[in-house]
Design a protein around this motif. Structure first.
Motif, PDB file in Angstrom:
ATOM      1  N   LYS A 538      60.865  47.077  39.927  1.00 51.75           N
ATOM      2  CA  LYS A 538      60.947  45.726  39.380  1.00 51.75           C
ATOM      3  C   LYS A 538      61.023  45.817  37.867  1.00 51.75           C
ATOM      4  CE  LYS A 538      58.385  43.656  43.210  1.00 51.75           C
ATOM      5  NZ  LYS A 538      57.203  42.879  43.615  1.00 51.75           N
ATOM      6  N   GLN A 539      61.685  44.885  37.269  1.00 59.97           N
ATOM      7  CA  GLN A 539      61.908  44.924  35.841  1.00 59.97           C
ATOM      8  C   GLN A 539      60.604  45.003  35.053  1.00 59.97           C
ATOM      9  OE1 GLN A 539      64.911  45.165  34.415  1.00 59.97           O
ATOM     10  NE2 GLN A 539      63.879  45.448  32.455  1.00 59.97           N
ATOM     11  N   LYS A 540      59.572  44.303  35.531  1.00 56.57           N
ATOM     12  CA  LYS A 540      58.323  44.245  34.767  1.00 56.57           C
ATOM     13  C   LYS A 540      57.367  45.375  35.122  1.00 56.57           C
ATOM     14  CE  LYS A 540      56.133  41.011  38.028  1.00 56.57           C
ATOM     15  NZ  LYS A 540      55.497  39.688  38.141  1.00 56.57           N
ATOM     16  N   GLY A 541      57.740  46.263  36.043  1.00 58.70           N
ATOM     17  CA  GLY A 541      56.865  47.382  36.338  1.00 58.70           C
ATOM     18  C   GLY A 541      56.788  47.681  37.818  1.00 58.70           C
ATOM     19  N   TYR A 542      55.982  48.682  38.167  1.00 60.28           N
ATOM     20  CA  TYR A 542      55.775  49.089  39.544  1.00 60.28           C
ATOM     21  C   TYR A 542      54.412  48.600  39.974  1.00 60.28           C
ATOM     22  CZ  TYR A 542      59.775  52.157  39.448  1.00 60.28           C
ATOM     23  OH  TYR A 542      61.041  52.649  39.383  1.00 60.28           O
ATOM     24  N   GLN A 558      49.410  50.143  33.697  1.00 59.78           N
ATOM     25  CA  GLN A 558      50.724  49.701  34.163  1.00 59.78           C
ATOM     26  C   GLN A 558      51.784  50.766  33.888  1.00 59.78           C
ATOM     27  OE1 GLN A 558      51.857  45.861  32.878  1.00 59.78           O
ATOM     28  NE2 GLN A 558      53.876  45.933  33.810  1.00 59.78           N
ATOM     29  N   THR A 560      55.736  51.128  33.522  1.00 59.15           N
ATOM     30  CA  THR A 560      56.935  50.325  33.329  1.00 59.15           C
ATOM     31  C   THR A 560      58.164  51.053  33.847  1.00 59.15           C
ATOM     32  OG1 THR A 560      57.475  51.238  31.164  1.00 59.15           O
ATOM     33  CG2 THR A 560      55.888  49.413  31.224  1.00 59.15           C
ATOM     34  N   ARG A 561      59.224  50.298  33.962  1.00 55.99           N
ATOM     35  CA  ARG A 561      60.482  50.900  34.417  1.00 55.99           C
ATOM     36  C   ARG A 561      60.970  51.950  33.430  1.00 55.99           C
ATOM     37  NH1 ARG A 561      65.542  47.869  37.196  1.00 55.99           N
ATOM     38  NH2 ARG A 561      66.835  49.712  37.501  1.00 55.99           N
ATOM     39  N   ASP A 562      60.744  51.702  32.139  1.00 55.80           N
ATOM     40  CA  ASP A 562      61.146  52.689  31.136  1.00 55.80           C
ATOM     41  C   ASP A 562      60.393  54.007  31.336  1.00 55.80           C
ATOM     42  OD1 ASP A 562      62.914  50.935  29.997  1.00 55.80           O
ATOM     43  OD2 ASP A 562      61.552  50.296  28.396  1.00 55.80           O
ATOM     44  N   ASP A 563      59.100  53.914  31.665  1.00 52.65           N
ATOM     45  CA  ASP A 563      58.315  55.120  31.940  1.00 52.65           C
ATOM     46  C   ASP A 563      58.947  55.925  33.068  1.00 52.65           C
ATOM     47  OD1 ASP A 563      56.392  54.445  30.061  1.00 52.65           O
ATOM     48  OD2 ASP A 563      55.136  53.401  31.515  1.00 52.65           O
TER      49      ASP A 563
END
Length: 737
Positions: A538-542, A558, A560-563
């Motif tokens: 999901k855009q805002k995280g897992y 949290q 994030t998707r970037d992580d």
């Protein structure tokens, strides 16, 4: 007098370490030959090889020059501006150089280099007798041998792998005087320790192999190895079976014997109830015996031992071999029976207290992550997800068994036996074993699709966990075997032709691993059911759901998707690094590999199909020109400010070459669209190769960056369409040198 003579060097020792023996023999052989070569002494290497037994290392050359050639030397002296003063008289620098050379300065010669003219002393002296150099050559060869911990004996200050007892050094018929490691050279060797315990004298080096054979010593390792195979095969055949001859065990037995004799032995049939892998491991690794298999390839109650003696009472040797193996088999049977009483499922309870890694929790936590991922992969492959999950859940349980504790190499194998005994399906039982495949370099991948699912899930998690926890290999350090797991993952996908599992699953594994690390760092405790479910990206995280609860608030934990994207990218690059070596072994060049890597195919199997297609394309005569053209096109397009136009207007063509190229590209696109859909990359590239005449004509006759912006943009659009299609399989510009 002959200008060459045969040479024999034999170093006699106490029994050398068996696993190191071939390497020691090769190092001694290479050292002697290097010493001869360094001194300019010619020799005939034809047929020469390291000769050795447990008690000796030898070098036998049939022809060696008895004398060095003339030795020429050249020593550079000072430059003229330093060597001579203004009156042309020698300076102290030149006088010192001449005195060191032992001649008058006027006898020095001159030479020139990039810096100018300088003095030089050239001399020639007769070569030395080879015999006078051999002691030094042997010493150098011994000093260079890879012996990490030399032994010392008798209060001496020198050392070797084992104490040294004799040295044979013959050049032709003459003994070469030498003293090495406390022993003087002679022409006397020794025969078999028990069967011929007396001196063996050599008149000439050519007697060596034959005379030792007569003294019950087979000094040629190839001859000895062949004898072992023949004897073991015949002994097994006499029992009605066939010998399992492992190459590694054969090499060890070869290093343990001087006169090998096979002895057929047996054990009680009741031990065959134990997993045959455990019995085979005991026979091979612990006792260096050769198991005997029946016609179906199953272990029989027979085995072959290899004695280092032809005994007068072979039955006593047999009794000794059978007596030494019986307690080990009894232990294995006890472990197996006790494990069966405990049951595979209950073994899993112990995994909750076994740490996997500080930041990644317990082995039970890892199993939960792998099971969840295996279920997802199985669904994607239309494999029974219940079976795959069950196999994954049980895949590590045998780590708690007594059998695996005693025989670590039976991980998974023992689990298969215990699963079958517990009534699990054959698919589940086999997958537990196959999850570890490939176990080593050259090993096969899991044969069943369910086994491949679990094997891939386990490796996805191992890689993601290793990187998330900061365990990326450095140098020789790779505690979690991430390199081996990376190649195992890729090989399973490629050789198993698994096209449906794309790189998204690296992201899924990365998400689970990052969650494990972040929550471990924040709370320092394991939460039951933490990895029960990993939600979609999901855009805002897992977000993780604990069974029966609302989504867990990750706050500082949290992910994030970037992580996840960053971690997945590291893992992907790491796997590609392993694949580069894999493909190099089959002749794929670095350029071909990079061409496909830059295209970022959807899966490892798709990567394989593309890279093999590129290898075929590279053989075509058009390949280099098209690669260069695509490189040129890419460079032109990179310099365009803003977005490259995509629409092509045929009315703006004012050169025949651009119209012809546009029509050729249109036809190629129409022809290759269905081929790309079928992933027939060889056919795609073969069709694109036919574009070469139009591409060559375009770059010869058409200027792209003209002043008229409409014409320029139209030509850029044409180049983009061409480049996109040429790069549809791989970035072929990387093939251009």
């Amino acid at each position: 007098m002959s200008t060459t003579q045969p040479l024999l060097i034999e170093l006699g020792t106490e029994e050398l370490p068996v696993k190191a023996l071939p390497g020691l023999a090769q190092a001694f052989f290479d050292g002697v030959l290097d010493g001869l070569h360094k001194r300019g002494i010619g020799f005939d290497r034809d047929g020469a090889k390291p000769l050795y037994t447990p008690r000796r290392l030898a070098v036998l050359l049939r022809a060696v020059d008895v004398r060095q050639p003339e030795q020429k030397s050249e020593v550079l002296g000072p430059y003229l501006n330093i060597a001579l003063d203004a009156q042309g008289q020698p300076t102290k620098a030149l006088q010192g150089f001449a005195a060191k050379a032992g001649i008058d300065w006027t006898a020095l010669e001159r030479t020139s280099d990039a810096k100018g003219e300088r003095f030089v002393h050239r001399a020639t002296k007769p070569g030395a007798d080879t015999a006078s150099l051999l002691e030094e050559i042997v010493r150098e060869a011994l000093a260079a041998m890879p012996i990490p911990k030399p032994m010392r004996w008798g209060g001496h200050d020198y050392g070797f792998a084992r104490p040294v007892h004799w040295l044979v050094l013959l050049l032709g018929k003459d003994v070469v005087p030498a003293q090495v490691l406390g022993v003087r050279s002679d022409r006397m060797s020794r025969g078999h320790r028990f069967m011929h315990d007396k001196p063996v004298w050599f008149s000439v080096p050519g007697d060596y192999v034959e005379f030792l054979r007569g003294a019950n010593v087979l000094v040629d390792p190839d001859e000895r190895r062949e004898r072992i195979v023949q004897e073991v095969t015949a002994a097994a055949s006499a029992t009605g079976g066939s010998a399992r001859i492992d190459a590694g065990i054969l090499e060890e037995v070869n290093g343990l014997t001087e006169w090998p004799v096979a002895i057929a032995c047996g054990f009680e049939r009741e031990f065959l109830a134990v997993p045959q892998e455990a019995l085979i491991a005991t026979m091979e690794a612990n006792q260096k015996f050769f198991p005997v298999l029946d016609a179906a390839g199953t272990l029989s109650e027979r085995f072959i031992g290899v004695a280092n003696i032809a005994s007068r009472d072979e039955s006593e040797v047999r009794k000794g071999y059978e007596r030494v193996i019986r307690p080990r088999f009894a232990d294995a049977k006890f472990f197996f029976d006790e494990d069966l009483k405990q049951g595979l499922a209950s073994m899993g309870e112990g995994l909750k207290t076994v740490k996997y890694q500080d930041k990644l929790g317990t082995v039970a936590d890892k199993v939960a992550r792998v099971a969840a991922l295996a279920e997802v992969i199985a669904t994607k492959l239309n494999v029974d997800s219940v079976v795959a999950r069950r196999a994954a859940e049980l895949s590590k349980n045998d780590l708690q068994s007594r059998m695996v504790n005693e025989f670590p190499e039976l991980q998974g194998i023992a689990g298969r036996y215990y699963a079958k005994s517990a009534g699990e399906s054959t698919d589940v039982a086999d997958a537990i074993d196959e999850a570890y495949m490939p176990r080593f370099a050259g090993d096969a991948i899991a044969p069943s699709i369910c086994g491949r699912v679990v094997a891939m899930a386990d490796r996805f998690d191992t890689l993601a966990g290793g990187f998330a926890a900061g365990l990326k290999p450095t140098g020789n350090k790779d505690a979690f075997a991430l390199r081996r797991n990376a190649l195992g993952l890729a090989r399973t996908a490629i050789e198993g032709e698994i096209d449906q599992v794309d790189y998204l699953y690296i992201h899924r594994a990365a998400a689970a691993a990052l969650l494990a690390v972040r929550i471990k760092e924040a709370s320092q405790q394991r939460l039951d059911g933490l990895y029960a479910q990993i939600e979609e990206i999901k855009q805002k995280g897992y977000v993780r759901r604990v069974a029966g609860q609302k989504p867990f608030d990750l706050d500082v934990k949290q992910v994030t998707r970037d992580d996840v994207d960053a971690l997945a990218g590291q893992i992907y690059d790491f796997v590609l690094d392993r694949l580069a070596g894999y493909y190099a072994d089959v002749g794929i060049t670095d350029q071909q590999f990079e061409a496909v890597a830059h295209a970022v195919p959807a899966s490892f199997f798709d990567f394989d199909r593309r890279v093999r297609a590129i290898a075929e394309f590279a053989k075509l005569p058009e390949a280099e020109a098209l690669a260069a053209a695509n490189k040129r096109s890419r460079n032109i397009l990179k310099k365009v400010e803003g977005e490259v136009p995509s629409a092509i207007d045929a009315s703006l063509f004012n050169e025949p070459a651009e119209r012809e190229l546009s029509e050729a590209v249109d036809a190629a696109v129409a022809d290759t669209d269905p081929l790309l859909a079928q992933r027939d990359y060889v056919a795609v590239l073969g069709r694109l190769a036919r574009l070469r005449p139009q591409v060559d004509a375009f770059f010869d006759k058409v200027m792209v960056n003209v002043d008229d912006s409409a014409v320029r943009n139209n030509r850029l659009a044409l180049l983009k369409r061409l480049s996109d299609r040429l790069g549809s399989v791989a970035a072929i510009e990387h093939l251009s040198i």
